[in-house]
Design a protein around this motif. Structure first.
Motif, PDB file in Angstrom:
ATOM      1  N   GLU A  64       0.763   8.736  -5.218  1.00 30.62           N
ATOM      2  CA  GLU A  64      -0.586   8.997  -5.714  1.00 30.62           C
ATOM      3  C   GLU A  64      -1.547   7.901  -5.284  1.00 30.62           C
ATOM      4  OE1 GLU A  64      -0.887   9.791  -9.843  1.00 30.62           O
ATOM      5  OE2 GLU A  64       0.262  11.653  -9.717  1.00 30.62           O
ATOM      6  N   GLU A  65      -2.837   8.275  -5.270  1.00 32.36           N
ATOM      7  CA  GLU A  65      -3.896   7.323  -4.960  1.00 32.36           C
ATOM      8  C   GLU A  65      -4.023   6.305  -6.088  1.00 32.36           C
ATOM      9  OE1 GLU A  65      -6.516   7.192  -2.353  1.00 32.36           O
ATOM     10  OE2 GLU A  65      -4.752   8.046  -1.412  1.00 32.36           O
ATOM     11  N   PRO A  66      -4.505   5.101  -5.778  1.00 32.78           N
ATOM     12  CA  PRO A  66      -4.662   4.078  -6.827  1.00 32.78           C
ATOM     13  C   PRO A  66      -5.455   4.584  -8.023  1.00 32.78           C
ATOM     14  CG  PRO A  66      -5.100   3.130  -4.676  1.00 32.78           C
ATOM     15  CD  PRO A  66      -4.866   4.593  -4.458  1.00 32.78           C
ATOM     16  N   LYS A  67      -6.514   5.350  -7.744  1.00 33.30           N
ATOM     17  CA  LYS A  67      -7.392   5.754  -8.842  1.00 33.30           C
ATOM     18  C   LYS A  67      -6.707   6.726  -9.799  1.00 33.30           C
ATOM     19  CE  LYS A  67      -9.668   9.370  -6.066  1.00 33.30           C
ATOM     20  NZ  LYS A  67      -9.003  10.617  -6.427  1.00 33.30           N
TER      21      LYS A  67
ATOM     22  N   ASN B 139       0.793  -4.874  -5.565  1.00 33.50           N
ATOM     23  CA  ASN B 139       0.028  -3.939  -4.744  1.00 33.50           C
ATOM     24  C   ASN B 139       0.721  -2.583  -4.663  1.00 33.50           C
ATOM     25  OD1 ASN B 139      -2.406  -5.176  -3.782  1.00 33.50           O
ATOM     26  ND2 ASN B 139      -1.141  -6.636  -2.713  1.00 33.50           N
TER      27      ASN B 139
ATOM     28  N   ARG C 156      -3.578   6.548 -10.812  1.00 28.78           N
ATOM     29  CA  ARG C 156      -2.356   6.026 -11.406  1.00 28.78           C
ATOM     30  C   ARG C 156      -2.533   5.525 -12.830  1.00 28.78           C
ATOM     31  NH1 ARG C 156       1.442   3.246  -6.922  1.00 28.78           N
ATOM     32  NH2 ARG C 156       1.197   4.873  -5.361  1.00 28.78           N
TER      33      ARG C 156
ATOM     34  N   ALA D 176      -2.209  -7.122   4.555  1.00 32.37           N
ATOM     35  CA  ALA D 176      -1.837  -6.469   3.315  1.00 32.37           C
ATOM     36  C   ALA D 176      -2.176  -4.988   3.239  1.00 32.37           C
ATOM     37  CB  ALA D 176      -2.452  -7.191   2.132  1.00 32.37           C
TER      38      ALA D 176
ATOM     39  N   ILE E  43      -4.253   2.809 -13.650  1.00 32.98           N
ATOM     40  CA  ILE E  43      -4.139   1.367 -13.636  1.00 32.98           C
ATOM     41  C   ILE E  43      -5.516   0.742 -13.477  1.00 32.98           C
ATOM     42  CG2 ILE E  43      -1.785   1.221 -12.733  1.00 32.98           C
ATOM     43  CD1 ILE E  43      -4.165   0.497 -10.168  1.00 32.98           C
TER      44      ILE E  43
ATOM     45  N   LYS F 121      -1.482  -2.463   4.601  1.00 27.22           N
ATOM     46  CA  LYS F 121      -0.689  -1.827   5.638  1.00 27.22           C
ATOM     47  C   LYS F 121      -0.976  -0.348   5.603  1.00 27.22           C
ATOM     48  CE  LYS F 121       3.841  -1.103   4.971  1.00 27.22           C
ATOM     49  NZ  LYS F 121       5.209  -1.084   4.515  1.00 27.22           N
ATOM     50  N   ARG F 122       0.003   0.464   5.883  1.00 28.28           N
ATOM     51  CA  ARG F 122      -0.301   1.883   6.001  1.00 28.28           C
ATOM     52  C   ARG F 122      -0.787   2.453   4.693  1.00 28.28           C
ATOM     53  NH1 ARG F 122       5.494   2.005   6.659  1.00 28.28           N
ATOM     54  NH2 ARG F 122       4.987   0.313   5.279  1.00 28.28           N
TER      55      ARG F 122
ATOM     56  N   ALA G  66       0.020  -0.753  -7.769  1.00 23.40           N
ATOM     57  CA  ALA G  66      -1.365  -0.284  -7.760  1.00 23.40           C
ATOM     58  C   ALA G  66      -1.574   0.868  -6.796  1.00 23.40           C
ATOM     59  CB  ALA G  66      -2.296  -1.431  -7.403  1.00 23.40           C
ATOM     60  N   GLY G  67      -0.658   1.013  -5.826  1.00 20.65           N
ATOM     61  CA  GLY G  67      -0.854   2.044  -4.815  1.00 20.65           C
ATOM     62  C   GLY G  67      -1.650   1.553  -3.629  1.00 20.65           C
ATOM     63  N   LEU G  68      -1.761   0.243  -3.482  1.00 17.96           N
ATOM     64  CA  LEU G  68      -2.499  -0.323  -2.358  1.00 17.96           C
ATOM     65  C   LEU G  68      -1.583  -0.630  -1.188  1.00 17.96           C
ATOM     66  CD1 LEU G  68      -4.792  -2.678  -4.442  1.00 17.96           C
ATOM     67  CD2 LEU G  68      -5.506  -0.645  -3.195  1.00 17.96           C
ATOM     68  N   THR G  69      -0.290  -0.587  -1.424  1.00 25.06           N
ATOM     69  CA  THR G  69       0.683  -0.780  -0.348  1.00 25.06           C
ATOM     70  C   THR G  69       1.693   0.351  -0.457  1.00 25.06           C
ATOM     71  OG1 THR G  69       0.439  -3.160  -0.400  1.00 25.06           O
ATOM     72  CG2 THR G  69       2.445  -2.312   0.577  1.00 25.06           C
ATOM     73  N   GLU G  70       2.013   0.907   0.679  1.00 28.20           N
ATOM     74  CA  GLU G  70       2.937   2.026   0.720  1.00 28.20           C
ATOM     75  C   GLU G  70       4.371   1.511   0.605  1.00 28.20           C
ATOM     76  OE1 GLU G  70       3.847   4.678   4.421  1.00 28.20           O
ATOM     77  OE2 GLU G  70       1.851   5.149   3.672  1.00 28.20           O
TER      78      GLU G  70
ATOM     79  N   GLY H 209     -16.692   2.351 -10.880  1.00 23.62           N
ATOM     80  CA  GLY H 209     -15.480   3.176 -10.884  1.00 23.62           C
ATOM     81  C   GLY H 209     -15.630   4.406 -11.760  1.00 23.62           C
TER      82      GLY H 209
ATOM     83  N   ARG I  85     -10.882   0.614  -3.846  1.00 22.77           N
ATOM     84  CA  ARG I  85      -9.877   1.684  -3.836  1.00 22.77           C
ATOM     85  C   ARG I  85      -9.386   1.963  -5.248  1.00 22.77           C
ATOM     86  NH1 ARG I  85      -7.565   4.814  -0.772  1.00 22.77           N
ATOM     87  NH2 ARG I  85      -5.467   3.954  -0.775  1.00 22.77           N
ATOM     88  N   VAL I  86      -9.152   0.870  -6.022  1.00 17.25           N
ATOM     89  CA  VAL I  86      -8.718   1.065  -7.403  1.00 17.25           C
ATOM     90  C   VAL I  86      -9.795   1.795  -8.195  1.00 17.25           C
ATOM     91  CG1 VAL I  86      -8.137  -0.115  -9.546  1.00 17.25           C
ATOM     92  CG2 VAL I  86      -7.152  -0.891  -7.400  1.00 17.25           C
ATOM     93  N   ASP I  87     -11.060   1.495  -7.888  1.00 18.13           N
ATOM     94  CA  ASP I  87     -12.164   2.179  -8.547  1.00 18.13           C
ATOM     95  C   ASP I  87     -12.294   3.630  -8.114  1.00 18.13           C
ATOM     96  OD1 ASP I  87     -13.158   0.467 -10.407  1.00 18.13           O
ATOM     97  OD2 ASP I  87     -14.603  -0.483  -9.093  1.00 18.13           O
ATOM     98  N   GLY I  88     -11.490   4.022  -7.146  1.00 21.70           N
ATOM     99  CA  GLY I  88     -11.467   5.414  -6.759  1.00 21.70           C
ATOM    100  C   GLY I  88     -12.428   5.801  -5.663  1.00 21.70           C
TER     101      GLY I  88
ATOM    102  N   ARG J 197      -1.830   6.062   2.673  1.00 20.85           N
ATOM    103  CA  ARG J 197      -1.305   7.416   2.755  1.00 20.85           C
ATOM    104  C   ARG J 197      -2.137   8.300   3.688  1.00 20.85           C
ATOM    105  NH1 ARG J 197       0.919   5.266  -0.991  1.00 20.85           N
ATOM    106  NH2 ARG J 197      -1.001   4.500  -1.923  1.00 20.85           N
TER     107      ARG J 197
END
Lengths: 361, 300, 298
Positions: free
Chosen positions: A76-79, A53, A81, B4, A83, B6-7, A56-60, A105, C194-197, B9
């Motif tokens: 950076e945002e997930p989109k 995660n 990256r 999961a 990935i 969590k924070r 992927a950028g889903l967890t800081e 997407g 989110r991955v899809d932006g 950005r």
């Protein structure tokens, strides 16, 4: 796909993550090469999904840096990256058709419609889901859903594919089938893939390298062969391989001899990483298939058979040497029954020695 | 895994913060702000218009000696005890019976629940008409031969509160039934089978196994009924308008009358604050219990 | 016949179709059902009788010659105070209050619940706790300061005022309803988006709301019945020109000069009950779901 090969290396530098006071990852470094297939293997709660995660950028992350394709993407945002990700529960958007799931997407990113359609068609062809494109996810079987989920990742044309236990909701047969599919996809795309699983078979079959994780740390990073044949510690030795490695407890005596109350074993052929000291307590790890029957051999160690499990291609004998348990894999034709005494020999090169802390010697 | 998402950005959390702003504003200004204002007024000597002459708890002292308030409290206590007991009992009995695989189950459920869809005003007016001492049930009793029968509770100060109980039980029993039925259906079928195999009679299974398992449903129903007791206003207005005399006055009506008709803001807000405290005392333990249950479920 | 004998003759007794306890059960259910139906029946027959028949007969008897006079009177000629325009005005007022209130309160509640469940912005936990407490507090605690604030802002006694009030007091239930729904969805769906932006609003509108249609239906049912049945908020905040049907009904019944026209009263009462009754009977199981969802707070 037609695009120029799009492959990125991934690099984690001192990544730390904590949920409040609960640490989930300790300072972690990891380099994943371009086009590599890396498997993160470990029991649940070891931090492997959190690591994925974070990539992927889903967890800081709390500290450290994440680099993908030579760029620092830590913030950076997930989109952005580069990935794509496949999830355990498939995570298909239930109200959208398969086609819409795959194109969503791309449409978000503002790609033109003809390009979107072309990519979706191509990805669907690769995964053989073309005839499913106009169905809703609820009309698909589990295996089909996961194919669509992979397709959704495929159209992104990402440099890195992230898989979060993608096969664990499937039954055994589908799991094997999709496993080969993913392997074939990796060969075809040449993309970097990071794959999280708790299934050691998946790890051994898919990986270029395996990172075995436990307690927020990587225990061993190496090729499947390395991890299997030369486990870095007792945890890795036990976690990888089925049935699990057996252990005999003893100590080192003069002349590099392993000694327990019931047996003595010359270790002169063993490649020590560091010279052992005399008298130190050690555990000797033996894989079931590294034991051979040696009838008539004077040095053979007698083991009493307690239970026999035929496995089809071979059979497992659960034996005891004195009090210590030892699992032995034998050919299916071996005439063996509970109560028999088997004369056994070990190949010294394939043994595993661990010190009292569980680290490989 | 641990919680999961969590924070995220700051950049991506900003829209969420914006989306939450109206609710936050409502909570801060229109909930907390008005509540504190009400409590503050109750500590002043305000009459027709609010002033800021602080008089401490004097209004509460006045309130404690106000006959109408004391009658309201006594009424609501009687009403609450009877209403809750009756609604819980009838609601549970109905649910338990409907759960016995009866015919026309959904029809019966509809019949028991439809009153709950109607307003208290409608409920009050309907019952007021049926309980009318000259043309209502009393006349019916006379017509069918009970010449001496009396059913004039709605005009008798010592009985009028019971008529409110009847009307509100009619209104709310279906709600209790729905909650209880959901609770009963939530009990694992295997529990019943296991108890049957053990040879327990049905009533024992209910008393010793099922009802203890339905603590949550009972707690929910109790809290809902209790808060509706404290809020009771429309029904009293429509059915008796507090009468005869002050025999069916209730606290919510007391507050409304003193706020908008009698022009005694401080006394009205003191009464409102008392109601607030009552609700908090009722709800807090339940809320705590729910929270603990949720935390336990989270750990398990 | 190849059926094994044993399975055709179960060893236990077949339960009797009508044991005494079964009879008792049905008797209790039937009597209770009649009790529950009585008020509706009485209202209906009363509204169909002329006053003379009401005075002479009893409340349970069927009308000798059913007439809809009382209904038309109630709708267009019944008096509240000095004006005698029936409660149709109240009906339309209620509609004018209902439609924007339902839409706005559900929109605000859905957005708040969504923001709370996936994004967990600052203050969300505290806000949620506040909402849970407010759901139980009697309106009397808030009413006076609200009236003052509204007249300061200039929306006292207006349609905007009453819509805002319904939004404010609908917020706890609506937020809870949607938050619980969104919290029950797999988090991976959110991650995939989110991955899809997709951003905050796109995830909300294109992915989450289409999945929340059943909950939205429940919300509509809850809000339509709740707002239609409201009395106290309409009385205090709607203003003289916008009084909802419940308030007008109460006025009609309580301000009749001279002889009381019970048939008109009951017709007006039934007219007022019509909308929630229709919602109830049309929505069926959804209404029960709505109550369950609204009832099991927290």
């Amino acid at each position: 796909m037609n695009q120029a090969p799009n492959r990125s290396s991934v690099s984690l530098r001192g990544v730390e993550i904590a949920y409040g006071p609960v640490r989930v990852l300790d300072r972690l470094d990891l380099e994943v090469a371009q086009s590599e297939f890396l498997v993160l293997l470990g029991p649940s709660g070891c931090g492997k999904s959190t690591l994925l995660n974070a990539i992927a950028g889903l967890t800081e992350v709390d500290s450290g840096e994440i680099w993908i394709g030579g760029r620092n993407v830590t913030w950076e945002e997930p989109k952005d990256r580069g990935i794509a990700m496949v999830f355990q529960s498939y995570a298909l958007y239930p109200r959208m058709s398969v086609r819409k799931n795959m194109s969503f997407g791309l449409e978000v990113s503002g790609m033109k419609r003809p390009d979107v359609q072309r990519r979706v068609t191509e990805a669907a062809a690769i995964l053989q889901i073309t005839e499913l494109l106009d169905r809703k996810p609820s009309e698909l079987s589990g295996g089909q859903r996961q194919r669509v989920a992979i397709g959704r990742a495929l159209v992104r044309d990402a440099g890195v594919f992230l898989f979060d236990e993608p096969l664990s909701n499937l039954d055994a047969q589908l799991r094997a089938e999709l496993r080969t599919e993913i392997k074939r996809l990796h060969a075809r795309l040449g993309a970097t893939m990071i794959f999280v699983t708790h299934d050691q078979i998946e790890a051994l079959t898919l990986a270029d390298r395996i990172a075995v994780m436990r307690d927020r740390r990587i225990q061993q990073l190496g090729t499947p062969h390395d991890v299997y044949m030369r486990p870095a510690n007792k945890f890795v030795a036990t976690f990888v391989g089925s049935p699990a490695m057996s252990f005999l407890s003893g100590h080192i005596t003069e002349g590099r001899v392993f000694e327990t109350s019931t047996l003595r074993l010359d270790l002169s052929g063993y490649a020590f990483t560091a010279p052992p000291s005399v008298g130190m307590p050690v555990d000797l790890g033996i894989r079931p298939e590294h034991v051979v029957l040696a009838p008539g051999e004077a040095a053979a160690i007698p083991a009493r058979v307690e239970l026999v499990e035929p496995m089809g291609s071979d059979l497992l004998a659960w034996t005891r040497i004195g009090e210590a348990a030892l699992t032995v894999r034998l050919s299916a034709e071996t005439p063996v029954a509970p109560g028999d005494i088997l004369p056994l020999m070990f190949s010294t090169r394939r043994l595993n020695l661990f010190d009292a802390q569980g680290e490989r010697l | 895994m641990v919680a999961a998402a969590k924070r995220l950005r700051i950049g991506s959390r900003l829209p969420a913060q914006i989306a939450l702003a109206p609710a936050l504003l409502i909570a801060l200004v229109l909930y907390c702000g008005t509540t504190s204002w009400t409590v503050w007024i109750s500590l002043t000597s305000s009459r027709m218009l609010p002033n800021s002459v602080f008089v401490g708890l004097r209004q509460y002292d006045v309130l404690a000696n106000n006959d109408r308030w004391l009658a309201s409290i006594a009424n609501i206590a009687t009403f609450g005890a009877l209403f809750m007991t009756a609604a819980l009992t009838i609601g549970f009995l109905l649910a338990a019976m409907i759960d016995q695989k009866v015919r026309a189950e959904s029809l019966l459920r509809s019949v028991f629940l439809y009153p709950f869809s109607m307003s208290f005003i409608v409920t009050g007016l309907a019952w007021r008409w049926m309980l009318d001492p000259t043309l209502g049930f009393e006349k019916l009793l006379h017509d069918i031969g009970f010449a001496d029968a009396h059913f004039d509770w709605i005009v008798r100060p010592d009985r009028v509160i019971y008529t409110l109980v009847i009307a509100s039980v009619w209104h709310a029993a279906g709600l209790v039934m729905a909650i209880m039925l959901a609770g009963l259906r939530g009990v694992d079928r295997e529990i019943w089978n296991a108890a049957r195999v053990d040879g327990l009679p049905t009533w024992r299974i209910f008393v010793f196994i099922i009802i203890p398992m339905m603590r949550g449903s009972f707690a929910t129903a109790c809290v809902l009924l209790a808060t509706s007791v404290v809020k009771l206003y429309d029904l009293s207005v429509a059915m008796t308008n507090g009468g005869p005399g002050i025999a069916s006055e209730v606290p919510a009506k007391f507050v409304m009358d003193y706020l908008f008709e009698r022009g005694n803001l401080a006394l009205a807000t003191a009464a409102a604050t008392t109601m607030l405290i009552t609700v908090v005392v009722v709800v807090a333990p339940w809320y705590h219990w729910q929270g603990r249950k949720a935390r336990m479920a989270g750990i398990a | 016949m190849s059926t094994p004998r044993a399975s055709r003759h179960p060893s236990g007794r077949r339960p009797k179709r009508l044991s005494p306890s079964r009879v008792g059960l049905y008797a209790f259910l039937l009597i209770t059902a009649l009790f529950f139906l009585t008020p509706l029946y009485v209202m209906l027959v009363t509204s169909l009788k002329p006053m003379a028949e009401i005075r002479l007969g009893n409340i349970m008897s069927l009308p000798a010659a059913p007439t809809l006079d009382a209904w038309t009177t109630a709708w267009s000629r019944a008096c509240t105070g000095l004006s005698c325009n029936g409660i149709s005005a109240g009906f339309w007022n209620s509609i004018r209050i209902l439609v924007p209130s339902v839409i706005v309160s559900i929109m605000v509640g859905a957005t708040t619940g969504y923001a709370m469940s996936f994004w967990r912005p600052r203050g969300a936990k505290l806000l949620f706790a506040a909402l849970m407490v407010v759901a139980f507090i009697p309106y009397q605690v808030f009413i006076y300061p609200l009236v003052r604030i509204f007249s300061q802002v200039g929306i006292a006694n207006s349609l905007a005022g009453i819509v805002l009030v319904h939004t404010v007091f609908g917020l706890p239930t609506m937020t809870l309803l949607f938050r619980n729904h969104f919290a029950s969805l797999p988090l991976e769906l959110f991650k995939a988006a989110r991955v899809d932006g997709a951003g905050f609003w796109r995830i909300f509108l294109q992915i989450m709301m289409p999945m929340a249609v059943p909950i939205a239906v429940v919300a509509v049912i809850l809000q339509v019945t709740g707002i239609w049945n409201d009395f106290i908020l309409g009385l205090v905040f709607a203003g003289r020109d916008n009084l909802p049907m419940t308030v007008q009904l109460n006025n009609v019944v309580n301000t009749t000069q001279g002889e009381r026209t019970y048939n008109v009263d009951m017709a007006a009462t039934l007219l007022t009950a019509l909308v929630p009754l229709c919602v109830y009977f049309v929505s069926g199981r959804w209404f029960v779901r709505g109550i369950a969802a609204g009832a099991v707070k927290g």
